[in-house]
Design an enzyme around this catalytic site. Structure first.
Site, mmCIF file in Angstrom:
data_model
loop_
_atom_site.group_PDB
_atom_site.id
_atom_site.type_symbol
_atom_site.label_atom_id
_atom_site.label_comp_id
_atom_site.label_asym_id
_atom_site.label_seq_id
_atom_site.Cartn_x
_atom_site.Cartn_y
_atom_site.Cartn_z
ATOM 1 N N ASP A 77 0.693 -1.285 0.088
ATOM 2 C CA ASP A 77 -0.027 0.114 0.019
ATOM 3 C C ASP A 77 0.848 1.196 -0.228
ATOM 4 O OD1 ASP A 77 -2.480 1.792 0.566
ATOM 5 O OD2 ASP A 77 -3.337 -0.030 0.891
ATOM 6 N N SER A 104 -11.396 -1.580 -0.763
ATOM 7 C CA SER A 104 -10.132 -1.621 0.089
ATOM 8 C C SER A 104 -10.393 -1.930 1.604
ATOM 9 C CB SER A 104 -9.629 -0.276 0.055
ATOM 10 O OG SER A 104 -8.846 0.119 -0.919
ATOM 11 N N ASN A 140 -13.734 -0.340 -7.370
ATOM 12 C CA ASN A 140 -14.815 0.580 -7.121
ATOM 13 C C ASN A 140 -15.147 1.228 -8.411
ATOM 14 O OD1 ASN A 140 -14.136 0.024 -4.437
ATOM 15 N ND2 ASN A 140 -13.088 1.798 -4.349
ATOM 16 N N HIS A 175 -3.722 5.850 3.275
ATOM 17 C CA HIS A 175 -4.585 4.581 2.897
ATOM 18 C C HIS A 175 -3.882 3.340 3.598
ATOM 19 C CE1 HIS A 175 -6.338 1.564 0.365
ATOM 20 N NE2 HIS A 175 -7.229 2.400 0.214
#
Length: 406
Positions: free
Chosen positions: A63, A258, A193, A97
């Site tokens: 990430d 996520s 998404n 994130h």
């Protein structure tokens, strides 16, 4: 060598997501714990944590890096790696994130009942930082392939990939996934998404990877969760509270696959801790076979629910209650809906570039995503004097060949 950029975006809506972030005093931190609806749905205090909390398992988080100093993650984050072109051991996160994903997996909260608890609070996090569309130097290497191999070679038994991009034709990433599968590692990726693109993102769509979609608090499919025949499971992904890298005491709320991916990774870690003799394939089998059926009674697997909605408590039930199945990964022979790319010449290490529009959330993730610093969630507005400021960061559209955080 061609590079890969993983564009930021915990997107929810086609027009852009609002992610609420706050530096929280104790009272608000308590309320954040109260708003973790996924933990209540999973009945963690009575049905999950008495059975397993993830002891002895390392989960790699590929990430934006992970902030080890957040009050809900102290002591949980190991030295990792940085393939982003900056110099760190993965424990630097300017984006937030990766810190958020780590908190959903291994957060331990603070105080009696404050802050974010992860689903597997005794797991250790191996942070592996990769490039995002936020910029930074572009090293001559393939971030995703190098990150996966590092995770496998440094003891991770579960790899969380809340990222996505045009990796379908990336032979090095494909080989790295196959390498991880051969080493008995559970790989978990976000389906993506979008309200327009109906194909599951890569790396989630690679054979052998658990592809995760987002569910709301009622167990229904979130309206921007990507469907597709590769979809394996749904997990909570709507109005999810998590740690933020804004400060050591900040939090955020967002929507997306996520977050769902993080909850499935945590569940895999819980199973690996409780049943260490099970193979990665049997861990996946447990999650599939214990999943709750779709609300509409549709047959599974299907493109909207996969095999159903994640159920950690059922996945942890004794062997007599859940069929472990064969040791082989049940997803390794899964057919890719977009077709398997032709092989690349073995002598070439150059990852080919797929001629397609950017993956991810068109119109939101990887594009104009706003970040609002304030206090709000689900229609509830909390006013905290002196700590709330409004900051809107406009993000330009990601370049073709980019990707998105799911």
């Amino acid at each position: 060598m061609a590079s890969r950029l993983l564009a930021r975006g915990t997107a929810a809506l086609a027009a852009g997501t609002l992610i609420w972030v706050v530096t929280a005093p104790a009272a608000l931190a308590d309320q954040i714990r109260d708003q973790q609806w996924a933990l209540k749905t999973f009945e963690v205090e009575t049905k999950v944590w008495p059975v397993s909390q993830g002891d002895g398992v390392t989960v790699a988080v590929i990430d934006s890096g992970v902030n080890p100093d957040h009050q809900d993650l102290t002591g949980q984050v190991l030295p990792g790696a940085d393939f982003s072109g900056t110099t760190s051991d993965g424990r630097v996160d300017a984006d937030g994130h990766g810190t958020g994903m780590a908190s959903l997996i291994a957060g331990h909260g603070h105080g009696a009942q404050a802050g974010v608890m992860g689903l597997a609070p005794k797991v250790k996090i191996l942070p592996i930082k990769v490039r995002t569309s936020e910029g930074g130097p572009a090293p001559e290497q393939n971030d995703l392939a190098a990150a996966i191999r590092f995770a496998v070679d440094h003891g991770a038994k579960v790899v969380n990939m809340s990222i996505g991009g045009p990796f379908r034709f990336d032979s090095q990433a494909r080989k790295a996934v196959a390498y991880a599968v051969s080493k008995d590692v559970v790989l978990i990726g976000g389906a993506g998404n979008s309200v327009t693109d109906l194909s599951v993102n890569y790396p989630a769509a690679f054979p052998g990877v658990v592809a995760v979609g987002a569910a709301d608090s009622k167990g229904g499919v979130w309206n921007s969760s990507k469907p597709g025949p590769e979809l394996t499971l749904l997990a909570p992904g709507v109005e999810i509270y998590r740690a933020s890298a804004k400060s050591q005491t900040s939090y955020a709320i967002g929507n997306g696959t996520s977050d769902s991916t993080a909850y499935v990774s945590a569940t895999a870690a819980l199973i690996r801790s409780k049943y260490p003799s099970l193979s990665a394939g049997q861990v996946i089998n447990r999650m599939i076979k214990s999943a709750a059926p779709p609300l509409d009674g549709a047959a599974v697997p299907n493109s909207n629910y996969g095999y159903g909605v994640l159920s950690p408590a059922k996945a942890l039930e004794p062997n007599s209650a859940v069929d472990n199945g064969p040791r082989e990964n049940p997803l390794v022979n899964r057919v890719e809906s977009l077709g398997t790319p032709p092989p690349v010449a073995e002598e070439s290490d150059e990852p080919s570039v797929e001629p397609m529009v950017p993956e991810g959330d068109r119109g939101s993730s990887g594009s104009g995503v706003g970040v609002v610093v304030g206090v709000a969630a689900g229609g509830l507005v909390l006013v905290v004097g002196g700590v709330v400021a409004l900051v809107v960061r406009a993000r330009r559209r990601g370049a073709a060949g980019g990707g998105s955080y799911q």
